[in-house]
Scaffold this motif. Structure first.
Motif, PDB file in Angstrom:
ATOM      1  N   ALA A  56       0.826  -1.200   0.000  1.00 47.32           N
ATOM      2  CA  ALA A  56       0.000   0.000   0.000  1.00 47.32           C
ATOM      3  C   ALA A  56       0.866   1.259   0.000  1.00 47.32           C
ATOM      4  CB  ALA A  56      -0.942  -0.008   1.200  1.00 47.32           C
ATOM      5  N   GLU A  57       1.944   1.242   0.752  1.00 44.76           N
ATOM      6  CA  GLU A  57       2.864   2.384   0.739  1.00 44.76           C
ATOM      7  C   GLU A  57       3.450   2.594  -0.643  1.00 44.76           C
ATOM      8  OE1 GLU A  57       5.826   1.978   3.734  1.00 44.76           O
ATOM      9  OE2 GLU A  57       4.401   1.910   5.400  1.00 44.76           O
ATOM     10  N   ASP A  58       3.817   1.492  -1.293  1.00 47.27           N
ATOM     11  CA  ASP A  58       4.343   1.590  -2.659  1.00 47.27           C
ATOM     12  C   ASP A  58       3.283   2.140  -3.613  1.00 47.27           C
ATOM     13  OD1 ASP A  58       6.747   0.583  -1.795  1.00 47.27           O
ATOM     14  OD2 ASP A  58       6.384  -1.455  -2.538  1.00 47.27           O
ATOM     15  N   MET A  59       2.040   1.681  -3.451  1.00 45.58           N
ATOM     16  CA  MET A  59       0.944   2.178  -4.292  1.00 45.58           C
ATOM     17  C   MET A  59       0.784   3.682  -4.134  1.00 45.58           C
ATOM     18  SD  MET A  59      -1.946  -0.758  -3.537  1.00 45.58           S
ATOM     19  CE  MET A  59      -3.255   0.106  -4.400  1.00 45.58           C
ATOM     20  N   ASN A  60       0.780   4.148  -2.894  1.00 44.27           N
ATOM     21  CA  ASN A  60       0.573   5.577  -2.649  1.00 44.27           C
ATOM     22  C   ASN A  60       1.690   6.427  -3.242  1.00 44.27           C
ATOM     23  OD1 ASN A  60      -1.857   5.255  -1.199  1.00 44.27           O
ATOM     24  ND2 ASN A  60      -0.723   4.695   0.642  1.00 44.27           N
ATOM     25  N   THR A  61       2.912   5.953  -3.110  1.00 43.60           N
ATOM     26  CA  THR A  61       4.038   6.664  -3.710  1.00 43.60           C
ATOM     27  C   THR A  61       3.935   6.665  -5.229  1.00 43.60           C
ATOM     28  OG1 THR A  61       5.479   6.089  -1.854  1.00 43.60           O
ATOM     29  CG2 THR A  61       6.550   6.737  -3.913  1.00 43.60           C
ATOM     30  N   PHE A  62       3.590   5.516  -5.789  1.00 41.68           N
ATOM     31  CA  PHE A  62       3.534   5.376  -7.247  1.00 41.68           C
ATOM     32  C   PHE A  62       2.492   6.302  -7.865  1.00 41.68           C
ATOM     33  CE2 PHE A  62       2.310   3.501 -11.254  1.00 41.68           C
ATOM     34  CZ  PHE A  62       3.516   3.090 -11.797  1.00 41.68           C
ATOM     35  N   VAL A  63       1.274   6.312  -7.316  1.00 38.13           N
ATOM     36  CA  VAL A  63       0.223   7.103  -7.957  1.00 38.13           C
ATOM     37  C   VAL A  63       0.498   8.596  -7.842  1.00 38.13           C
ATOM     38  CG1 VAL A  63      -1.527   5.305  -7.713  1.00 38.13           C
ATOM     39  CG2 VAL A  63      -1.291   7.050  -5.919  1.00 38.13           C
ATOM     40  N   LYS A  64       1.224   9.009  -6.799  1.00 36.00           N
ATOM     41  CA  LYS A  64       1.550  10.422  -6.677  1.00 36.00           C
ATOM     42  C   LYS A  64       2.705  10.816  -7.589  1.00 36.00           C
ATOM     43  CE  LYS A  64      -0.095  11.053  -1.936  1.00 36.00           C
ATOM     44  NZ  LYS A  64       0.270  11.358  -0.527  1.00 36.00           N
ATOM     45  N   GLU A  65       3.777  10.006  -7.577  1.00 36.49           N
ATOM     46  CA  GLU A  65       4.982  10.392  -8.301  1.00 36.49           C
ATOM     47  C   GLU A  65       4.931  10.029  -9.783  1.00 36.49           C
ATOM     48  OE1 GLU A  65       8.342   8.751  -6.280  1.00 36.49           O
ATOM     49  OE2 GLU A  65       8.061  10.004  -4.478  1.00 36.49           O
ATOM     50  N   LYS A  66       4.323   8.918 -10.132  1.00 39.09           N
ATOM     51  CA  LYS A  66       4.309   8.466 -11.524  1.00 39.09           C
ATOM     52  C   LYS A  66       3.073   8.913 -12.284  1.00 39.09           C
ATOM     53  CE  LYS A  66       8.162   6.070 -11.394  1.00 39.09           C
ATOM     54  NZ  LYS A  66       9.336   6.425 -12.218  1.00 39.09           N
ATOM     55  N   ILE A  67       1.935   9.006 -11.587  1.00 39.49           N
ATOM     56  CA  ILE A  67       0.683   9.332 -12.270  1.00 39.49           C
ATOM     57  C   ILE A  67       0.259  10.768 -11.982  1.00 39.49           C
ATOM     58  CG2 ILE A  67      -1.719   8.624 -12.623  1.00 39.49           C
ATOM     59  CD1 ILE A  67      -0.945   5.821 -11.766  1.00 39.49           C
ATOM     60  N   GLY A  68       0.616  11.267 -10.819  1.00 37.40           N
ATOM     61  CA  GLY A  68       0.340  12.658 -10.499  1.00 37.40           C
ATOM     62  C   GLY A  68      -1.006  12.913  -9.857  1.00 37.40           C
ATOM     63  N   VAL A  69      -1.573  11.914  -9.177  1.00 34.96           N
ATOM     64  CA  VAL A  69      -2.837  12.134  -8.480  1.00 34.96           C
ATOM     65  C   VAL A  69      -2.562  12.357  -7.000  1.00 34.96           C
ATOM     66  CG1 VAL A  69      -4.090  10.745 -10.158  1.00 34.96           C
ATOM     67  CG2 VAL A  69      -3.261   9.669  -8.076  1.00 34.96           C
ATOM     68  N   ASN A  70      -3.411  13.149  -6.355  1.00 32.83           N
ATOM     69  CA  ASN A  70      -3.135  13.571  -4.983  1.00 32.83           C
ATOM     70  C   ASN A  70      -4.305  13.391  -4.032  1.00 32.83           C
ATOM     71  OD1 ASN A  70      -0.373  14.772  -5.331  1.00 32.83           O
ATOM     72  ND2 ASN A  70      -1.481  16.054  -6.807  1.00 32.83           N
ATOM     73  N   ASP A  71      -5.430  12.878  -4.499  1.00 32.98           N
ATOM     74  CA  ASP A  71      -6.606  12.757  -3.652  1.00 32.98           C
ATOM     75  C   ASP A  71      -6.978  11.305  -3.382  1.00 32.98           C
ATOM     76  OD1 ASP A  71      -7.047  15.558  -3.409  1.00 32.98           O
ATOM     77  OD2 ASP A  71      -7.846  15.568  -5.441  1.00 32.98           O
ATOM     78  N   SER A  72      -5.999  10.411  -3.471  1.00 34.10           N
ATOM     79  CA  SER A  72      -6.215   8.995  -3.199  1.00 34.10           C
ATOM     80  C   SER A  72      -5.241   8.525  -2.128  1.00 34.10           C
ATOM     81  CB  SER A  72      -6.005   8.153  -4.462  1.00 34.10           C
ATOM     82  OG  SER A  72      -6.924   8.503  -5.473  1.00 34.10           O
ATOM     83  N   HIS A  73      -5.698   7.554  -1.339  1.00 38.52           N
ATOM     84  CA  HIS A  73      -4.819   6.927  -0.358  1.00 38.52           C
ATOM     85  C   HIS A  73      -5.263   5.483  -0.197  1.00 38.52           C
ATOM     86  CE1 HIS A  73      -3.200   5.800   3.624  1.00 38.52           C
ATOM     87  NE2 HIS A  73      -2.175   6.560   3.231  1.00 38.52           N
ATOM     88  N   PHE A  74      -4.329   4.551  -0.376  1.00 39.29           N
ATOM     89  CA  PHE A  74      -4.650   3.129  -0.358  1.00 39.29           C
ATOM     90  C   PHE A  74      -4.028   2.456   0.855  1.00 39.29           C
ATOM     91  CE2 PHE A  74      -4.379   4.449  -4.862  1.00 39.29           C
ATOM     92  CZ  PHE A  74      -5.718   4.304  -5.183  1.00 39.29           C
TER      93      PHE A  74
END
Length: 261
Positions: A56-74
């Protein structure tokens, strides 16, 4: 990879994995995406990161840094309810757009049915996304349900010119989520067009200076909009009737001189 006891014990929809069962990672991804196998999700997370929490930590880092979304947390890999596990329709659309660039992902989420062979279960999996099975133009992606979030559905749809993504969250019934998705897709097809410009296309500013587009770009606009193209500060500005809808880098090539008669 080897399935753990923790993966087998995950509640909800499953592909009936057995403890110590060995299975290829791709098959587990198929079980997760086609059949909503929560046990497969946990097995994948443990294989990739060691635990659900680390994944889940990896997912949160990935979606912010690679995809650029900021309103999700897994907090988990399968979507079971947690107070700190959340997303938005906009974020889910951006994540889907990124994921659909992966050909393996595209192939899996478009699978209508799949023969499944595991130690604990041999069957045919049918895609839980009803529209994937019923409409050739629908190419994915995923449905979901937990009581706290209602029925959810992410859908991709292809026409000859466009690819649309529709995201519906928190519908009260399964019928509502599909009816709303159909209406959204119909609206998208009837309202918008996409224009693609290839890398290397030339543009000219008002002073006769010529520029070349540095990368291919696509712009989606309302069908009746009057697109305007302008060069400003080293960028191609694409506007419709009301506002800027795209800015793309261009490179100066040369000044076009008038020909002598």
């Amino acid at each position: 990879m080897t399935v753990s006891e923790e993966a087998v014990d995950v509640v909800g929809t499953s592909v009936f994995l057995l403890e110590d069962e060995e299975m290829a990672l791709k098959q587990l991804v198929q079980g997760l995406l086609i059949n909503s196998g929560n046990d497969a999700g946990t097995a994948i997370a443990e294989h990739m990161a060691g635990s659900e929490e680390a994944f889940a930590e990896d997912m949160n880092t990935f979606v912010k840094e690679k995809i650029g979304v900021n309103d999700s947390h897994f907090t988990n890999p399968h979507g079971l309810y947690d107070d700190d596990h959340y997303t938005t329709a906009s974020d889910m659309a951006e994540i889907t757009r990124y994921a659909m660039q992966n050909e393996t992902f595209r192939d899996i989420v478009a699978t209508e049915e799949l023969d499944w062979e595991g130690e604990g279960w041999e069957t045919t999996l049918y895609n839980h996304h009803q529209l994937v099975r019923d409409h050739e133009e629908v190419t994915g992606v995923k449905n979901g349900f937990v009581s706290q979030s209602g029925f959810t559905l992410v859908t991709t749809y292809e026409t000859e010119e466009d690819e649309l993504i529709a995201v519906n969250l928190n519908a009260p019934t399964n019928a509502d989520i599909y009816n709303d998705t159909k209406r959204l897709l119909e609206y998208g097809v009837n309202t918008f067009d996409t224009k693609t410009m290839e890398e290397g296309r030339h543009f000219e500013d008002l002073n006769g200076k010529e520029y070349i587009l540095e990368r291919a770009t696509s712009v989606t606009y309302e069908k009746d909009a009057d697109l305007q193209f302008d060069i400003r500060n080293g960028a191609l500005i694409i506007e419709d009737d009301d506002h800027i809808i795209r800015s793309e880098p261009v490179s100066y090539t040369h000044l076009t001189l008038p020909r002598r008669g």
